[in-house]
Design a protein around this motif. Structure first.
Motif, mmCIF file in Angstrom:
data_model
loop_
_atom_site.group_PDB
_atom_site.id
_atom_site.type_symbol
_atom_site.label_atom_id
_atom_site.label_comp_id
_atom_site.label_asym_id
_atom_site.label_seq_id
_atom_site.Cartn_x
_atom_site.Cartn_y
_atom_site.Cartn_z
ATOM 1 N N LEU A 73 -10.359 98.721 77.153
ATOM 2 C CA LEU A 73 -9.253 99.542 76.668
ATOM 3 C C LEU A 73 -9.743 100.893 76.164
ATOM 4 O O LEU A 73 -8.981 101.865 76.166
ATOM 5 C CB LEU A 73 -8.493 98.814 75.555
ATOM 6 C CG LEU A 73 -7.646 97.620 76.003
ATOM 7 C CD1 LEU A 73 -6.974 96.971 74.790
ATOM 8 C CD2 LEU A 73 -6.587 98.048 77.013
ATOM 9 N N TYR A 74 -11.013 100.979 75.728
ATOM 10 C CA TYR A 74 -11.556 102.225 75.197
ATOM 11 C C TYR A 74 -12.921 102.485 75.830
ATOM 12 O O TYR A 74 -13.708 101.558 76.038
ATOM 13 C CB TYR A 74 -11.681 102.166 73.668
ATOM 14 C CG TYR A 74 -10.350 102.047 72.970
ATOM 15 C CD1 TYR A 74 -9.642 103.179 72.593
ATOM 16 C CD2 TYR A 74 -9.790 100.796 72.708
ATOM 17 C CE1 TYR A 74 -8.410 103.073 71.969
ATOM 18 C CE2 TYR A 74 -8.556 100.680 72.075
ATOM 19 C CZ TYR A 74 -7.878 101.824 71.721
ATOM 20 O OH TYR A 74 -6.652 101.710 71.115
ATOM 21 N N ASP A 75 -13.201 103.765 76.115
ATOM 22 C CA ASP A 75 -14.488 104.106 76.711
ATOM 23 C C ASP A 75 -15.503 104.434 75.633
ATOM 24 O O ASP A 75 -15.254 104.228 74.436
ATOM 25 C CB ASP A 75 -14.328 105.257 77.712
ATOM 26 C CG ASP A 75 -13.977 106.587 77.041
ATOM 27 O OD1 ASP A 75 -13.791 106.618 75.794
ATOM 28 O OD2 ASP A 75 -13.880 107.608 77.746
ATOM 29 N N GLU A 76 -16.672 104.957 76.051
ATOM 30 C CA GLU A 76 -17.742 105.234 75.089
ATOM 31 C C GLU A 76 -17.408 106.355 74.117
ATOM 32 O O GLU A 76 -18.061 106.517 73.082
ATOM 33 C CB GLU A 76 -19.046 105.559 75.830
ATOM 34 C CG GLU A 76 -19.014 106.831 76.668
ATOM 35 C CD GLU A 76 -18.521 106.615 78.084
ATOM 36 O OE1 GLU A 76 -18.905 107.411 78.965
ATOM 37 O OE2 GLU A 76 -17.759 105.660 78.306
ATOM 38 N N TYR A 77 -16.379 107.169 74.441
ATOM 39 C CA TYR A 77 -15.943 108.241 73.538
ATOM 40 C C TYR A 77 -14.732 107.820 72.703
ATOM 41 O O TYR A 77 -14.074 108.662 72.103
ATOM 42 C CB TYR A 77 -15.607 109.495 74.347
ATOM 43 C CG TYR A 77 -16.766 109.981 75.200
ATOM 44 C CD1 TYR A 77 -17.907 110.547 74.618
ATOM 45 C CD2 TYR A 77 -16.722 109.855 76.584
ATOM 46 C CE1 TYR A 77 -18.955 110.974 75.393
ATOM 47 C CE2 TYR A 77 -17.775 110.291 77.374
ATOM 48 C CZ TYR A 77 -18.891 110.844 76.775
ATOM 49 O OH TYR A 77 -19.948 111.266 77.553
ATOM 50 N N ASP A 78 -14.439 106.534 72.717
ATOM 51 C CA ASP A 78 -13.319 105.974 71.961
ATOM 52 C C ASP A 78 -11.972 106.508 72.445
ATOM 53 O O ASP A 78 -11.033 106.658 71.661
ATOM 54 C CB ASP A 78 -13.482 106.245 70.457
ATOM 55 C CG ASP A 78 -12.738 105.211 69.611
ATOM 56 O OD1 ASP A 78 -12.567 104.074 70.092
ATOM 57 O OD2 ASP A 78 -12.315 105.556 68.497
ATOM 58 N N ARG A 79 -11.885 106.797 73.731
ATOM 59 C CA ARG A 79 -10.630 107.226 74.338
ATOM 60 C C ARG A 79 -9.942 106.028 74.976
ATOM 61 O O ARG A 79 -10.587 105.175 75.587
ATOM 62 C CB ARG A 79 -10.870 108.305 75.395
ATOM 63 C CG ARG A 79 -11.530 109.567 74.874
ATOM 64 C CD ARG A 79 -11.696 110.598 75.986
ATOM 65 N NE ARG A 79 -12.532 110.084 77.081
ATOM 66 C CZ ARG A 79 -12.802 110.769 78.181
ATOM 67 N NH1 ARG A 79 -12.292 111.989 78.349
ATOM 68 N NH2 ARG A 79 -13.570 110.254 79.116
ATOM 69 N N PHE A 80 -8.629 105.979 74.861
ATOM 70 C CA PHE A 80 -7.865 104.894 75.474
ATOM 71 C C PHE A 80 -7.908 105.040 76.994
ATOM 72 O O PHE A 80 -7.728 106.141 77.533
ATOM 73 C CB PHE A 80 -6.416 104.919 74.987
ATOM 74 C CG PHE A 80 -5.561 103.841 75.586
ATOM 75 C CD1 PHE A 80 -5.690 102.528 75.173
ATOM 76 C CD2 PHE A 80 -4.633 104.141 76.573
ATOM 77 C CE1 PHE A 80 -4.912 101.528 75.729
ATOM 78 C CE2 PHE A 80 -3.845 103.154 77.143
ATOM 79 C CZ PHE A 80 -3.988 101.835 76.716
ATOM 80 N N VAL A 81 -8.139 103.938 77.701
ATOM 81 C CA VAL A 81 -8.273 103.956 79.161
ATOM 82 C C VAL A 81 -7.072 103.262 79.790
ATOM 83 O O VAL A 81 -6.738 102.128 79.432
ATOM 84 C CB VAL A 81 -9.564 103.252 79.618
ATOM 85 C CG1 VAL A 81 -9.694 103.302 81.143
ATOM 86 C CG2 VAL A 81 -10.779 103.890 78.962
ATOM 87 N N LEU A 82 -6.420 103.948 80.722
ATOM 88 C CA LEU A 82 -5.277 103.387 81.443
ATOM 89 C C LEU A 82 -5.630 103.322 82.922
ATOM 90 O O LEU A 82 -5.763 104.349 83.595
ATOM 91 C CB LEU A 82 -4.029 104.241 81.223
ATOM 92 C CG LEU A 82 -2.725 103.711 81.819
ATOM 93 C CD1 LEU A 82 -2.368 102.359 81.198
ATOM 94 C CD2 LEU A 82 -1.587 104.704 81.589
ATOM 95 N N GLU A 83 -5.814 102.120 83.440
ATOM 96 C CA GLU A 83 -6.177 101.915 84.840
ATOM 97 C C GLU A 83 -4.942 102.033 85.730
ATOM 98 O O GLU A 83 -3.865 101.558 85.387
ATOM 99 C CB GLU A 83 -6.820 100.533 85.000
ATOM 100 C CG GLU A 83 -7.311 100.219 86.396
ATOM 101 C CD GLU A 83 -7.947 98.847 86.480
ATOM 102 O OE1 GLU A 83 -8.483 98.511 87.553
ATOM 103 O OE2 GLU A 83 -7.911 98.103 85.475
#
Length: 285
Positions: A73-83
């Motif tokens: 749900l979150y990447d290494e930069y703490d951004r929310f990821v929407l597939e």
């Protein structure tokens, strides 16, 4: 009572050994045909995609996944990821109107369709650079009136043309051949929004990032487009990238664009600041 007797061969039939030999020969022929078919399939697949182009199984190398293989749900930069953001239920949001103590924020509205940004401008929606539309309309027009990218590429003697993030190549749920279409992700951070597309067929990754420029004495939104060769052969590219439709400077335009947009275009003009500058000035006369 019926009785069964052995029928003697008269030269027109085959004994058991002849039948076995024919079956064995037939199996050998079928085996050779099967091997040829497998080799042909492998060659066709190799030619259909660039050498070394990744597949869905290789996404773990570039996308953060958990132990189950699902995208985090979150990447290494703490951004929310929407597939697969462009086929998910629609939503809208704003880039934060924060530009530091001495900066001027920009008004920017985005949706999960097209390349994201649906409208932006200074002060409010009345002073647009890209016309403001209500969310229900923005979902429809953003892929066509917003930012767009057109790419021509070549690998050796083969060439291709594509439009990253086009709705024409979205992975429609339930499609049999969806794996042949690009894979897309959206990243939502505290002061940025980024979209990425992995085009496996052409061996091309395209990413577009938006963020507000802080501590500037004018409102500014930064857009950065990056192309990455994800194949293992040399790739030559030419690209056309930018906003498909923009509005001029000239005051409160939003209401006029809605009520008399076509007539208003008669007063749009491109001017030069003075004779010493070549920078065009697009404004409402």
């Amino acid at each position: 009572m019926a009785s069964y007797q052995k029928i003697e061969q008269n030269g027109h039939g085959s004994d058991v050994s002849d039948i076995s030999e024919k079956k064995s020969s037939m199996l050998k022929v079928l085996g050779v045909i099967g091997a040829i078919a497998i080799v042909a399939y492998a060659v066709i697949n190799h030619l259909a995609s660039p050498s070394g182009a990744p597949t869905d199984n290789d996404l773990a190398n570039v996308i953060a996944v958990d132990k189950s293989g699902k995208v985090r749900l979150y990447d290494e930069y703490d951004r929310f990821v929407l597939e697969d953001f462009d086929i998910k239920p629609t939503f809208s949001s704003f880039l934060p109107g924060v530009a530091g103590i001495y900066g001027k924020p920009v008004w920017s509205f985005y949706v999960n369709r097209g390349q994201g940004i649906a409208s932006f401008g200074t002060e409010s929606k009345d002073y647009p650079i890209m016309e403001f539309n209500a969310a229900n309309k923005a979902y429809q027009v953003t892929p066509f009136d917003g930012f767009r990218t057109f790419v021509q590429g070549s690998r050796g003697k083969t060439s291709f043309a594509t439009e990253p993030f086009s709705p024409a190549t979205s992975r429609v749920p339930g499609e049999v051949d969806a794996s042949e279409k690009p894979k897309r992700f959206m990243y939502i951070g505290t002061n940025d929004m980024e979209i990425r597309e992995f085009d496996f067929a052409n061996g091309l990754e395209t990413s577009v990032q938006y963020y507000v420029l802080p501590n500037a004495d004018f409102s500014s939104q930064v857009r950065r487009t990056t192309f990455t060769n994800i194949g293992k052969t040399d790739l030559t590219l030419s690209a056309l990238d930018g906003l498909a439709k923009m509005e001029p400077d000239g005051g409160r335009l939003d209401g006029l664009l809605k009520d008399m947009g076509r007539t208003l275009e008669g007063w749009f003009g491109v001017y030069h600041a003075d004779d010493t500058l070549t920078m065009p000035y697009y404004r409402l006369s």
